[in-house]
Scaffold this motif. Structure first.
Motif, PDB file in Angstrom:
ATOM      1  N   TRP A  96       2.902  -1.040  14.399  1.00  0.00           N
ATOM      2  CA  TRP A  96       2.230  -1.632  15.708  1.00  0.00           C
ATOM      3  C   TRP A  96       1.872  -0.206  16.461  1.00  0.00           C
ATOM      4  N   ASP A  99      -1.617   0.198  17.862  1.00  0.00           N
ATOM      5  CA  ASP A  99      -1.849  -0.780  18.893  1.00  0.00           C
ATOM      6  C   ASP A  99      -0.717  -1.400  19.453  1.00  0.00           C
ATOM      7  N   TYR A 102      -0.312  -5.040  20.793  1.00  0.00           N
ATOM      8  CA  TYR A 102      -0.195  -6.069  20.044  1.00  0.00           C
ATOM      9  C   TYR A 102       1.029  -6.378  19.260  1.00  0.00           C
ATOM     10  N   GLY A 103       1.977  -5.612  19.494  1.00  0.00           N
ATOM     11  CA  GLY A 103       3.110  -5.351  18.813  1.00  0.00           C
ATOM     12  C   GLY A 103       4.241  -6.812  19.448  1.00  0.00           C
ATOM     13  N   HIS A 144       8.176 -12.717  12.414  1.00  0.00           N
ATOM     14  CA  HIS A 144       7.277 -12.580  13.498  1.00  0.00           C
ATOM     15  C   HIS A 144       7.307 -13.885  14.070  1.00  0.00           C
TER      16      HIS A 144
END
Length: 203
Positions: A96, A99, A102-103, A144
Motif C-alpha cells: 500500500w 497509495d 487505500y490501505g 483483509h
C-alpha cells in the motif's frame, strides 16, 4: 509415475514431521506431482542458490531455512495455495506504499509486527496472504476482511506447507464424493494445528 487417489481417509498422506526427514522429499514430491497432474500443469523448476541469495539481499534478511530448502528442491510449486514468484516477494506494508489512503486500517497490534512481515503466499488469490517474520521466521496470516488483520499462525514455514499439502489432497478424490475427502483432510489438519486456526484460515 504413480499418483495419489484418495478413496478413504487412510489414503491421505501427511508428508513429513519436519522438512529434512528421510521421506519428506519423496512424499512432498508425490503430492505436488499428483496435484500438477490433476490440474494439467507442468512441474515448477527448482530455484537456484543465486536466485535465493539475490532475493535475500533485496529483502535484507534471510528466508526461513525450511522455505529455502523447499525452493531449492521444488521451486515455486503448486501446493494448493499460490506461492508468490520470487521477484514479487515483498514486505507486506509495501503493497500500500504508493497509495496509503487505500490501505487497511491496521490495529495497534497489527502495526507492532507489520514492518517485519514479508509475503510469500497468496491464499487462493483472494487478497489474503501468508507472510514470514524477517527476524523470528514465524508465519503470519493477513486477512483483509477481519480486524485485527494479522494473526500469527505457525512457528515455521514447514508447518504451513504440511497443512497445505494435506488440504490440497481434497482435489485428488477418486470414486467418492469430494465433500467426504474435504472432511477427512480438514479433520487431519485440525488434529495438527487446532480447530480455531483452521476456522480462521478457511472460513
Amino acid at each position: 509415475m504413480e499418483y495419489i487417489e484418495v478413496n478413504k481417509k487412510e489414503d491421505v498422506i501427511i508428508p513429513f514431521s519436519h522438512i529434512g526427514d528421510p521421506q519428506w522429499e519423496v512424499n512432498t514430491r508425490l503430492i505436488i506431482e499428483s496435484l500438477a497432474y490433476n490440474w494439467s500443469k507442468s512441474s515448477a523448476v527448482p530455484c537456484t542458490k543465486q536466485e535465493i541469495e539475490e532475493l535475500e539481499k533485496r529483502l535484507e534478511t534471510t528466508l526461513p531455512l525450511s522455505l529455502k530448502q523447499f525452493y531449492l528442491v521444488f521451486g515455486v510449486a503448486g501446493i494448493g495455495e499460490e506461492l508468490i514468484e520470487l521477484k514479487e516477494i515483498e514486505y507486506l506494508e509495501e503493497i500500500w506504499a504508493p497509495d496509503p489512503q487505500y490501505g487497511p486500517n491496521f490495529t495497534e497490534e497489527d502495526l507492532a509486527v507489520l514492518p517485519y512481515l514479508i509475503t510469500f503466499s497468496n491464499y487462493l488469490g483472494n487478497g489474503n496472504m501468508f507472510c514470514f517474520h524477517k527476524d523470528t521466521k514465524e508465519i503470519y496470516y493477513f486477512d483483509h476482511d477481519t480486524r485485527p488483520y494479522i494473526t500469527k499462525f505457525f512457528l515455521d514455514f514447514e508447518d504451513y506447507l504440511k497443512c497445505c499439502l494435506v488440504l490440497a489432497q481434497t482435489d485428488l478424490f477418486g470414486d467418492i464424493d469430494q465433500k467426504e475427502v474435504d472432511h477427512w483432510t480438514e479433520d487431519i489438519v485440525i488434529d495438527l494445528i487446532g480447530k480455531d486456526i483452521v476456522n480462521k484460515w478457511r472460513y
